[in-house]
Scaffold this active site. Structure first.
Site, PDB file in Angstrom:
ATOM      1  N   LYS A  19      45.391  39.501  29.511  1.00 41.42           N
ATOM      2  CA  LYS A  19      44.797  40.244  30.630  1.00 41.42           C
ATOM      3  C   LYS A  19      44.486  39.289  31.786  1.00 41.42           C
ATOM      4  CE  LYS A  19      40.277  39.676  28.429  1.00 41.42           C
ATOM      5  NZ  LYS A  19      39.228  40.308  27.597  1.00 41.42           N
ATOM      6  N   ARG A  45      29.578  48.254  24.478  1.00 41.20           N
ATOM      7  CA  ARG A  45      30.361  48.188  25.714  1.00 41.20           C
ATOM      8  C   ARG A  45      31.456  49.243  25.549  1.00 41.20           C
ATOM      9  NH1 ARG A  45      33.556  42.699  27.374  1.00 41.20           N
ATOM     10  NH2 ARG A  45      35.003  43.621  25.886  1.00 41.20           N
ATOM     11  N   TYR A  83      29.792  21.659  56.138  1.00 40.89           N
ATOM     12  CA  TYR A  83      28.805  22.616  56.670  1.00 40.89           C
ATOM     13  C   TYR A  83      27.375  22.200  56.350  1.00 40.89           C
ATOM     14  CZ  TYR A  83      32.541  26.037  57.458  1.00 40.89           C
ATOM     15  OH  TYR A  83      33.657  26.696  57.903  1.00 40.89           O
ATOM     16  N   MET A 105      35.767  27.266  52.098  1.00 42.70           N
ATOM     17  CA  MET A 105      36.716  28.277  51.623  1.00 42.70           C
ATOM     18  C   MET A 105      38.076  27.670  51.296  1.00 42.70           C
ATOM     19  SD  MET A 105      37.951  31.794  53.490  1.00 42.70           S
ATOM     20  CE  MET A 105      36.299  32.427  53.694  1.00 42.70           C
TER      21      MET A 105
END
Ligand SMILES: *Cc1c(COP(=O)(O)O)cnc(C)c1O
Length: 381
Positions: free
Chosen positions: A40, A138, A269, A317
């Protein structure tokens, strides 16, 4: 293998398919049964189709994914092995699943009814794995719905709408091998199988164990185990199992820029790091959009030319900065950077990142973003 094909990706995750095949054998040897390999989330970030092809070639008896869409993507990639998909919403396209020969894991009478409707519409028999909630609370058929579910299943089966393939459940505390909850869950799974046997439904496969249980609880293996993370070489129970797993993913990039920063200069930053003395820094062109957690700001290290260099200032980022020291460490623009890897040479690992940021290595590898190219070695993918 990344969405911006016009120019090479700045970062590459090299996936060692031979390591994945090796890890499958290690897990199968520990559990002494066949393996349904869980692929998955794009094969835990490694690329579902090449990984699935490798695992099936190495002997996996089937594949597991969460979503029908993931199963269909494997079929589109020419994977013909049995695939079980076990997480749905009322919008899930069960007709597509049945048409593609997907084994549908159902967790309620509502899901079963939707699957039956799809099967009747197609005039086919759907293959089903019943997912039983044995205590994780779950997914899986809830305890108080079980008796009604068995009745509904008996009717659907008698009508020829469904055929039972498997019965599965999932452990809440598999990473604590001695937790009594594991044995309790196995007992409830056995009882559920007995209830199905009583209506004449005999599953081909009963499975419970995820990676940590497959590595440590031979007694919970049932007919097959259902590991994911261990196949990618990440050991979820290192204190309990010395299994010889090999991490399959190495994340690399190249030095983008080398420059001087004078004493007192703030880096990145917020100027969260101020260099104490004149130094040389390198810009590393991967960031949190690529899966380098921002929480690693000031705490990560990378390998360049066999040496460790420390990250300074905030992870951004797209990039972060490392300190090369006043002499520049012999690093030049374009030099290869190992961001994390197998750790065999003492370099940084996904596990180290997970420990530093208070998470698990599963989250690190599945978080490697779409700008990172996947490159396959050690196999036929
Ligand atoms: C993800 C998942 C697995 C595999 O778990 P690992 O800890 O990665 O081995 C097995 N079964 C189910 C139901 C899952 O959701």
């Amino acid at each position: 293998m990344h969405p911006y094909a016009g120019s090479p990706a700045l970062g590459t995750a090299t996936i060692d398919l031979a390591a994945i095949a090796h890890n499958l054998r290690v897990v199968a040897d520990a559990a002494e049964v066949g393996v349904i390999a869980v692929v998955k989330a794009d094969g835990y970030g490694h690329g579902a189709v090449p990984v699935a092809r490798t695992l099936v070639g190495a002997g996996a008896v089937g594949l597991g994914v969460a979503q029908v869409a993931e199963a269909l993507a494997l079929r589109a990639g020419a994977i013909t092995a049995p695939i079980t998909a076990w997480l749905h919403t009322p919008d899930t396209d069960f007709q597509a699943a049945i048409a593609a020969g997907i084994d549908v894991g159902v967790s309620s009478s509502r899901q079963l009814a939707a699957l039956v409707a799809a099967a009747e519409h197609l005039g086919e028999t759907a293959t089903v794995t019943i997912k039983v909630d044995t205590g994780m609370n779950r997914s899986g058929v809830a305890r108080d719905e079980w008796a009604g579910f068995v009745d509904d299943f008996a009717r659907a089966r008698a009508a020829g709408a469904v055929a039972l393939r498997g019965v599965m459940s999932h452990l809440a505390c598999g990473d604590e091998p001695d937790n009594p909850a594991n044995t309790d869950q196995a007992d409830l799974l056995r009882a559920a199988v007995a209830d199905l046997n009583a209506i004449g439904a005999i599953p081909e496969l009963v499975h419970l164990a995820n990676s940590p249980a497959a590595l440590t609880r031979r007694d919970l293996a049932f007919d097959t185990v259902r590991p994911g993370v261990a196949l990618f070489g990440l050991n979820p129970v290192p204190q309990h199992s010395r299994a010889d797993l090999i991490p399959a993913m190495t994340l690399r990039t190249a030095v983008s820029l080398v420059k001087h920063v004078p004493a007192g200069g703030g880096v990145s930053y917020g100027h969260g790091y101020v260099v104490p003395a004149d130094t040389v820094v390198a810009v590393i062109p991967v960031g949190y959009a690529d899966g380098v957690p921002r929480a690693l700001s000031g705490r990560l290290r990378v390998r360049i030319n066999g040496r460790d260099f420390a990250g300074i200032g905030r992870v951004c980022m797209d990039q972060f900065v490392v300190d090369l020291g006043p002499a520049g460490g012999g690093v030049t623009e374009g030099d290869e950077v190992e961001v994390f890897g197998t750790g065999a040479d003492g370099g940084p690992t996904a596990r180290e990142w997970a420990e530093l940021t208070g998470t698990i290595d599963y989250e690190i590898v599945t978080g490697i973003g779409p700008r990172i190219a996947r490159r396959y070695v050690g196999g036929l993918a």
